[in-house]
Scaffold this active site. Structure first.
Site, PDB file in Angstrom:
ATOM      1  N   LYS A 168      61.585  26.355  25.852  1.00  0.00           N
ATOM      2  CA  LYS A 168      60.598  25.447  25.906  1.00  0.00           C
ATOM      3  C   LYS A 168      61.164  23.960  25.833  1.00  0.00           C
ATOM      4  O   LYS A 168      60.672  23.022  26.571  1.00  0.00           O
ATOM      5  CB  LYS A 168      59.804  25.601  24.666  1.00  0.00           C
ATOM      6  N   HIS A 243      51.861  34.875  19.140  1.00  0.00           N
ATOM      7  CA  HIS A 243      52.496  33.748  18.583  1.00  0.00           C
ATOM      8  C   HIS A 243      52.706  34.049  17.325  1.00  0.00           C
ATOM      9  O   HIS A 243      53.663  33.300  16.656  1.00  0.00           O
ATOM     10  CB  HIS A 243      52.145  32.364  18.991  1.00  0.00           C
ATOM     11  N   HIS A 277      64.065  25.463  17.797  1.00  0.00           N
ATOM     12  CA  HIS A 277      63.390  24.187  17.602  1.00  0.00           C
ATOM     13  C   HIS A 277      64.352  22.990  17.964  1.00  0.00           C
ATOM     14  O   HIS A 277      65.428  23.132  17.933  1.00  0.00           O
ATOM     15  CB  HIS A 277      62.931  24.031  16.040  1.00  0.00           C
TER      16      HIS A 277
END
Length: 309
Positions: A168, A243, A277
């Site tokens: 991402k 998710h 992250h």
């Protein structure tokens, strides 16, 4: 002391123990609870929250309502009649929905539901895919984009690892796989290759036609699975989401770490890197948005403060 004030005290104590000062939010919430007490109200309601904040300036109105909204989401776990303040059907400011943390029984129910999919290759693909999501915390997009070349078995035969490429945020990472996970993936690959001797795609997970699972297909199939598993939600519970496997992995990892006496701040960079992250700041979101984790942390507060005078 009212029940709502007890809930507020627990909310502030837990979050402050995690490092949040909450000086101004604490004062705002104390005033809001005073307002409810003065009016003989014991539960947070949308109209009461809006009525209280409407006496302040527009800028303060939004800040205060958001503070009440965050507390109301916490209070709703103790008082189901709690209403979380919204405007025109939408929460104030950007808001991430509270994650649903799957129980082991719910994960088992979803895995059993995959057995009802047809043809059998579709069932095998989804059983293995959901299992991988549950034990690694990968995003569904990351799992869909995996190729066979991204899966490597350890030469010792003890597990392996998966390489997650260009995720991402444009980052790649290596995620370890337990021996049982590698065994399940290998068995699935054999089944897939027997079904499609000539592969049309390098993808690890394939559809009934042998192509890579598309975003739209993933969403539609999971909705079918959650219906089969009886997890379509209710007025008091959100429907299961793909998710939420990621949320469940992150939260349960932190819960196990806390219960074993581990330090949360030391764990955050590790879990953040595992999840891909951008920074640990994104991972800290779980501390304030998952009651299951808050309960585990709260149980450790006497231990954390045992040496304080």
């Amino acid at each position: 002391m009212s029940g709502l004030r007890n809930i507020l005290d627990g909310y502030l104590t837990t979050r402050r123990a995690l490092g949040f000062k909450l000086t101004e939010p604490g004062r705002v919430l104390a005033e809001f609870v005073d307002y409810l007490d003065d009016n003989g109200e014991t539960t947070i309601r949308h109209d009461l929250a809006v009525d209280w904040v409407s006496r302040f300036s527009r800028s303060t109105f939004l800040i205060r309502l958001n503070t009440v909204r965050q507390f109301a989401e916490h209070a709703a776990w103790f008082d189901p009649t709690t209403e979380v303040p919204v405007l025109d059907g939408r929460p104030y400011v950007n808001h991430r929905p509270r994650p649903h943390i799957y129980t082991a029984e719910q994960i088992d129910a979803l895995l059993r539901a995959t057995g009802k999919l047809r043809p059998t290759i579709r069932a095998a693909s989804w059983r293995t895919l959901l299992g991988l999501l549950a034990v690694t915390g990968l995003r569904i997009s990351e799992a869909r984009n995996l190729n066979d070349a991204d899966i490597t078995a350890d030469e010792s035969g003890d597990g392996g690892w998966v390489r997650v490429n260009e995720t991402k945020f444009g980052k790649s990472r290596i995620v370890p796989l337990h021996t049982t996970t590698m065994t399940a993936i290998t068995a699935y690959q054999r089944h897939r290759d027997r079904t499609f001797p000539t592969q049309a795609t390098p993808a690890l997970f394939v559809t009934r036609r042998g192509s890579r699972i598309a975003t739209s297909t993933a969403g539609a199939t999971f909705r079918e699975l959650r219906t089969l598993a009886g997890m379509t939600g209710s007025p008091s519970e959100l429907a299961a989401r793909l998710h939420d496997f990621r949320h469940s992995f992150a939260t349960n990892t932190l819960i196990r770490h806390v219960r074993s006496g581990g330090d949360v701040d030391q764990m955050m960079p590790v879990l953040s890197a595992w999840l891909g992250h951008v920074s640990p700041a994104s991972t800290y979101w779980y501390l304030s948005n998952t009651p299951e984790l808050a309960a585990a942390l709260g149980a450790q507060l006497p231990v954390i403060g045992a040496g304080d005078e």
